[in-house]
Design a protein around this motif. Structure first.
Motif, PDB file in Angstrom:
ATOM      1  N   UNK A 270      17.874  48.253  79.827  1.00  0.00           N
ATOM      2  CA  UNK A 270      18.000  46.821  80.096  1.00  0.00           C
ATOM      3  C   UNK A 270      18.929  46.583  81.279  1.00  0.00           C
ATOM      4  N   UNK A 271      20.061  47.232  81.256  1.00  0.00           N
ATOM      5  CA  UNK A 271      21.027  47.086  82.349  1.00  0.00           C
ATOM      6  C   UNK A 271      20.433  47.579  83.670  1.00  0.00           C
ATOM      7  N   UNK A 272      19.761  48.701  83.625  1.00  0.00           N
ATOM      8  CA  UNK A 272      19.117  49.252  84.818  1.00  0.00           C
ATOM      9  C   UNK A 272      18.059  48.294  85.376  1.00  0.00           C
TER      10      UNK A 272
ATOM     11  N   UNK B  18      10.507  45.360  78.222  1.00  0.00           N
ATOM     12  CA  UNK B  18      10.254  46.726  78.695  1.00  0.00           C
ATOM     13  C   UNK B  18      11.190  47.741  78.032  1.00  0.00           C
ATOM     14  N   UNK B  19      12.462  47.398  77.938  1.00  0.00           N
ATOM     15  CA  UNK B  19      13.455  48.317  77.372  1.00  0.00           C
ATOM     16  C   UNK B  19      13.180  48.607  75.896  1.00  0.00           C
TER      17      UNK B  19
ATOM     18  N   UNK C 259      10.472  52.819  71.635  1.00  0.00           N
ATOM     19  CA  UNK C 259       9.631  53.017  70.448  1.00  0.00           C
ATOM     20  C   UNK C 259       9.357  54.488  70.126  1.00  0.00           C
ATOM     21  N   UNK C 260       8.989  55.339  71.076  1.00  0.00           N
ATOM     22  CA  UNK C 260       8.746  56.747  70.714  1.00  0.00           C
ATOM     23  C   UNK C 260       9.982  57.425  70.121  1.00  0.00           C
ATOM     24  N   UNK C 261      11.140  57.112  70.643  1.00  0.00           N
ATOM     25  CA  UNK C 261      12.389  57.668  70.122  1.00  0.00           C
ATOM     26  C   UNK C 261      12.597  57.226  68.675  1.00  0.00           C
ATOM     27  N   UNK C 262      12.339  55.961  68.402  1.00  0.00           N
ATOM     28  CA  UNK C 262      12.442  55.433  67.044  1.00  0.00           C
ATOM     29  C   UNK C 262      11.469  56.127  66.094  1.00  0.00           C
TER      30      UNK C 262
END
Length: 131
Positions: free
Chosen positions: A92-94, A109-110, A115-118
């Motif tokens: 988000x910051x990026x 987008x962030x 999602x894959x990590x979750x």
């Protein structure tokens, strides 16, 4: 992922994630636009509400993990979700500061990127059989 059951779990996880995603973006938008809350704090508030919803739905429907300890699973789910939140906040910051993306699309987008990590964290650790 060779077993069809894994694909069904992924679809259910995606549906739960879609509901959580909608909750996240709605709460984030409300916080940023209606209440003027800093977008970092808004992201955390939106995450907190969405993660509570997602835990219940994932535990009971996606992974059918009702036989396990809800307390133990909640701690693991929260831990996985915190890691994904850290990843999402960094993105988000990026997106906002470096790429100049507007705050709401940047949040969308962030969150989607985490999602894959979750899914992997929750399938392999939070709700694994015998956990």
């Amino acid at each position: 992922m060779r077993k069809s059951a894994n694909w069904f779990q992924l679809v259910r996880f995606g549906l739960v994630g879609g509901v959580g995603y909608a909750i996240n973006i709605a709460v984030y938008t409300l916080c940023v636009r209606a209440f003027g809350i800093d977008y970092h704090l808004a992201a955390v508030a939106a995450w907190l509400i969405a993660v509570m919803n997602n835990f219940v739905l994932n535990r009971h429907w996606t992974f059918d993990a009702r036989a396990g300890s809800a307390h133990f699973q909640a701690i693991r789910f929260f831990t996985v979700s915190l890691v994904a939140l850290g990843f999402s906040l960094a993105l988000l910051e990026l997106f906002v500061t470096a790429a100049g993306v507007a705050k709401i699309p940047a949040q969308a987008l962030a969150v989607a990127a985490s999602m894959p990590l979750n899914f992997l964290g929750n399938k392999l650790w939070s709700f694994r059989r015998g956990a």
